[in-house]
Scaffold this active site. Structure first.
Site, PDB file in Angstrom:
ATOM      1  N   GLY A  29       0.799  -1.120   0.123  1.00 39.71           N
ATOM      2  CA  GLY A  29       0.010   0.046  -0.053  1.00 39.71           C
ATOM      3  C   GLY A  29       1.023   1.231   0.125  1.00 39.71           C
ATOM      4  CG  MET A  30       2.938   2.298  -3.010  1.00 38.34           C
ATOM      5  SD  MET A  30       4.469   2.017  -2.031  1.00 38.34           S
ATOM      6  CE  MET A  30       5.503   3.486  -2.656  1.00 38.34           C
ATOM      7  CB  SER A  31       0.010   6.429   2.138  1.00 33.28           C
ATOM      8  OG  SER A  31       1.508   6.632   2.767  1.00 33.28           O
ATOM      9  N   GLY A  32       1.859   7.680  -0.239  1.00 31.09           N
ATOM     10  CA  GLY A  32       2.607   8.935  -0.847  1.00 31.09           C
ATOM     11  C   GLY A  32       3.390   9.576   0.288  1.00 31.09           C
ATOM     12  CB  VAL A  34       9.014   8.808   4.525  1.00 33.11           C
ATOM     13  CG1 VAL A  34       8.466   9.105   5.938  1.00 33.11           C
ATOM     14  CG2 VAL A  34      10.252   8.505   4.393  1.00 33.11           C
ATOM     15  CG  ASP A  35       6.336   5.702   7.922  1.00 28.26           C
ATOM     16  OD1 ASP A  35       7.479   6.051   8.210  1.00 28.26           O
ATOM     17  OD2 ASP A  35       5.443   6.404   8.507  1.00 28.26           O
ATOM     18  CB  SER A  36       3.777   3.485   2.318  1.00 23.45           C
ATOM     19  OG  SER A  36       3.623   4.723   1.690  1.00 23.45           O
ATOM     20  CB  CYS A 120      -9.534   3.728   7.979  1.00 24.25           C
ATOM     21  SG  CYS A 120      -8.942   3.799   6.492  1.00 24.25           S
ATOM     22  CB  CYS A 217      -7.354   9.071   6.612  1.00 26.44           C
ATOM     23  SG  CYS A 217      -8.970   8.247   7.216  1.00 26.44           S
TER      24      CYS A 217
END
Length: 383
Positions: A29-32, A34-36, A120, A217
């Site tokens: 999952g890429m949230s935009g 740094v962690d992902s 969520c 979110c």
């Protein structure tokens, strides 16, 4: 691509483990954020077949004062391009509205203070996303940038706190089952946040210096009060002390939470000293916000709580009293307690020492050492 920081903190895998990982497809999952971004890189280094997925969970209005989904998508795409991986895109806004946001509004109407991030994770990230990744994209695992870890005991997966105590997010993931944990990878849960940033900077990722998102979110950086007023009509009323003295007015009970001190608009009250006021009760029947003076006022304290909507990671109901610790809000110090089952759906929790601001609608999450046992939603305080 190489990162000296990564090589310092992650020992090389054996040839056998790398070969095994190369057979596995992981949708990250890429949230935009740094962690992902760093999670995807770590998985690549560990040999997995990695692809990204960007979820849009909220249909925005014209407000451009906060980090929009379009900007987050651009950052996610830039990272995937840099890493050389494919980025899938999916819109879960309808699922989010039906399964998260409507519940959020109902809870506020009922005078409780919900935590939509927990819902969520339960309904979107580890249900809709997990199902889509497995069924439509052929994933063996999903991965996220959450600061938690997987453990194993007697062949069963366990949910463990993240290594970085300051960033541990197990509180938000207590609704996961052992099977969902088994299908999920949490690469940054094994390291601390500064190391994540350092890896991103080593790689020159677009998200390396991007600040962490704050707030709920779907609200982003907007004022919570303004956002909520668009969906729920406010009902102003009186602010009274525990003794019944009127000391001010509130704009609506939904804007306040137990233990709140700031934003009450109560100035100096004649004959009542200088101690600040705290919210101790929301009287829905009379639309009155009840306050008391002093952070150690007994009206703020609870000896325990009743919780329902229980979720245990191993999915086994608790039938006997259990000694453990509990958090009644994120980043709280662990509270020693005893869980006393009432039935399979409800528990009584008795604290070793009285606690302040136990808030109905929030979650009580239980631990034994590093292991997150599960949790439930706080129904009432026990005075």
């Amino acid at each position: 691509m190489k990162s000296k920081t990564y090589e310092t903190h992650f020992p090389p895998l054996s040839a056998e483990q790398l070969a095994e990982n190369r057979k596995k497809k992981v949708i990250c999952g890429m949230s935009g954020g740094v962690d992902s971004s760093v999670s995807a890189f770590i998985l690549q280094q560990q040999g997995y077949q990695v692809e990204g997925l960007f979820m849009k969970n909220w249909e925005e209005d014209d407000d451009t004062d906060y980090c929009t989904a379009a900007a987050d998508l651009a950052d996610a795409q830039a990272v995937c391009d840099k890493l050389g991986i494919k980025l899938h895109k999916i819109n879960f806004a309808a699922e989010y509205w039906d399964n998260v946001f409507e519940h959020f509004l109902q809870e506020y109407k009922a005078g409780r203070t919900p935590n939509p991030d927990i819902l969520c994770n339960k309904e979107i990230k580890f249900k809709a996303f997990l199902d889509y990744a497995a069924e439509d994209l052929g994933a063996d695992y999903i991965a996220t940038g959450h600061y938690v870890r997987r453990g194993e005991k007697d062949g069963q997966c366990q949910l463990l706190r993240g290594l970085d105590n300051n960033k541990d997010q197990s509180y938000f993931l207590y609704t996961l089952s052992k099977d969902q944990v088994a299908q999920s990878l949490f690469p940054v849960g094994e390291i601390e946040k500064p190391i994540v940033r350092a890896i991103a900077e080593d790689l020159g990722l677009a998200t390396a210096k991007k600040k962490d998102s704050t707030g709920i979110c779907f609200i982003g950086e907007r004022k919570f009060k303004d956002f909520l007023a668009r969906y729920l009509p406010a009902q102003p009323g009186e602010i009274r002390t525990v003794e019944g003295k009127v000391v001010g007015r509130h704009d609506g009970l939904m804007y306040h939470t137990l233990g709140q001190r700031k934003g009450l608009g109560i100035g100096g009250v004649k004959g009542m000293g200088e101690d600040p006021f705290y919210v101790v009760e929301k009287d829905l029947v009379n639309n009155v916000l009840v306050v008391a003076q002093g952070h150690d006022n007994s009206a703020l304290l609870s000896s325990g709580l009743i919780a329902s909507q229980l979720h245990w990671v191993d999915r086994q109901p608790i039938r006997q009293p259990v000694r453990c610790t509990v958090k009644t809000r994120y980043r709280q110090e662990d509270i020693p307690c005893e869980i006393q089952p009432i039935n399979d759906e409800t528990i009584r929790v008795v604290f070793d020492e009285p606690q302040i601001a136990v808030t109905p609608g929030q979650s009580a999450v239980f631990y034994q050492g590093e292991i997150c046992l599960g949790g439930g939603v706080i129904e009432t305080q026990i005075k």
